[in-house]
Enzyme design. Structure first.
Site, short mmCIF file in Angstrom:
data_model
loop_
_atom_site.label_atom_id
_atom_site.label_comp_id
_atom_site.label_asym_id
_atom_site.label_seq_id
_atom_site.Cartn_x
_atom_site.Cartn_y
_atom_site.Cartn_z
N ASP A 244 5.31 7.02 -8.48
CA ASP A 244 5.45 5.50 -8.41
C ASP A 244 3.20 5.62 -9.34
OD1 ASP A 244 5.59 3.53 -9.08
OD2 ASP A 244 5.76 2.68 -7.28
N ASN B 208 -0.90 0.97 -9.58
CA ASN B 208 -1.12 1.43 -8.47
C ASN B 208 -2.62 1.97 -8.62
OD1 ASN B 208 0.84 0.86 -6.56
ND2 ASN B 208 1.88 2.39 -7.50
#
Length: 227
Positions: free
Chosen positions: A81, A86
């Site tokens: 991901d 992130n």
């Protein structure tokens, strides 16, 4: 997934990866993770204010991103991901910034068939590798493709296949070649080649490690052996 996330993080010791100290179940029955608190903001919020067109800053940030990914991959874990939301960016009081990789919800041990199943499609469709979109087995090179998508967005303001539905984006990752033109910032010409290699459709045509990506970002020759 919650338990696997905690176990994956517990195996990683890196200054550029979020740390987990404890996990358990609260009195209300809700599971929890105790992690270090990180000041700053996510990279996608920074991109919303404008693309990064300072080559030194770009190399510093993504050098740290490569270091974080290499530490993850050295533990035989694939993140699955990787995207700008992130990456957390923390000012350090000097010109330097600290990048921290978070968001391990979909992380899995690469060689554990009980947690990494063929046919399982997870991740953010705008940053997923072709093999990830197809539900095929993934390894470190899938994260490198997603890293390439993130670098692409930092320089252009959008991922390689923006303003499409999720299904359209996934289809284009599989079949279409991204177009990256940085003629207005010519000093980024060497970086352009690095990003496009990260975005190769076949895993064997990409950089084979995050460490190699970092070497290429600073202009060093990379002679990568087959994965």
């Amino acid at each position: 997934r919650f338990q696997v996330e905690a176990k994956c993080l517990a195996r990683i010791d890196s200054s550029n990866v979020v740390r987990v100290y404890n996990m358990g179940m609260g009195s209300d029955g809700q599971p929890y993770l105790a992690m270090n608190y990180i000041e700053g903001e996510s990279l996608d919020k920074i991109i919303e204010r404008g693309r990064i067109n300072d080559l030194h800053r770009f190399r510093e940030l993504f050098g740290q991103a490569c270091s974080a990914l290499q530490d993850v991959h050295n533990r035989q874990i694939v993140h699955r991901d990787i995207n700008p939301s992130n990456f957390l960016i923390t000012p350090t009081g000097t010109e330097a910034e600290l990048l921290t990789l978070v968001g391990f919800t979909f992380a899995r041990p690469i060689k554990d068939p009980t947690t990494l199943q063929v046919g399982e499609v997870v991740g953010n469709p705008y940053y997923m590798s072709p093999e990830q979109c197809l539900g095929e087995a993934v390894d470190q090179r899938s994260d490198i493709y997603s890293l390439g998508c993130s670098m692409f967005e930092v320089l252009t303001g959008a991922p390689p296949f923006p303003r499409k539905s999720m299904v359209e984006a996934m289809s284009m990752h599989i079949t279409e070649q991204p177009i990256l033109t940085l003629t207005d910032i010519p000093e980024f010409a060497p970086v352009q080649a690095v990003i496009l290699r990260c975005l190769e459709k076949k895993p064997e045509d990409r950089f084979q490690s995050a460490a190699d990506v970092n070497l290429a970002l600073v202009g060093q020759q990379v002679k990568t052996k087959p994965f």
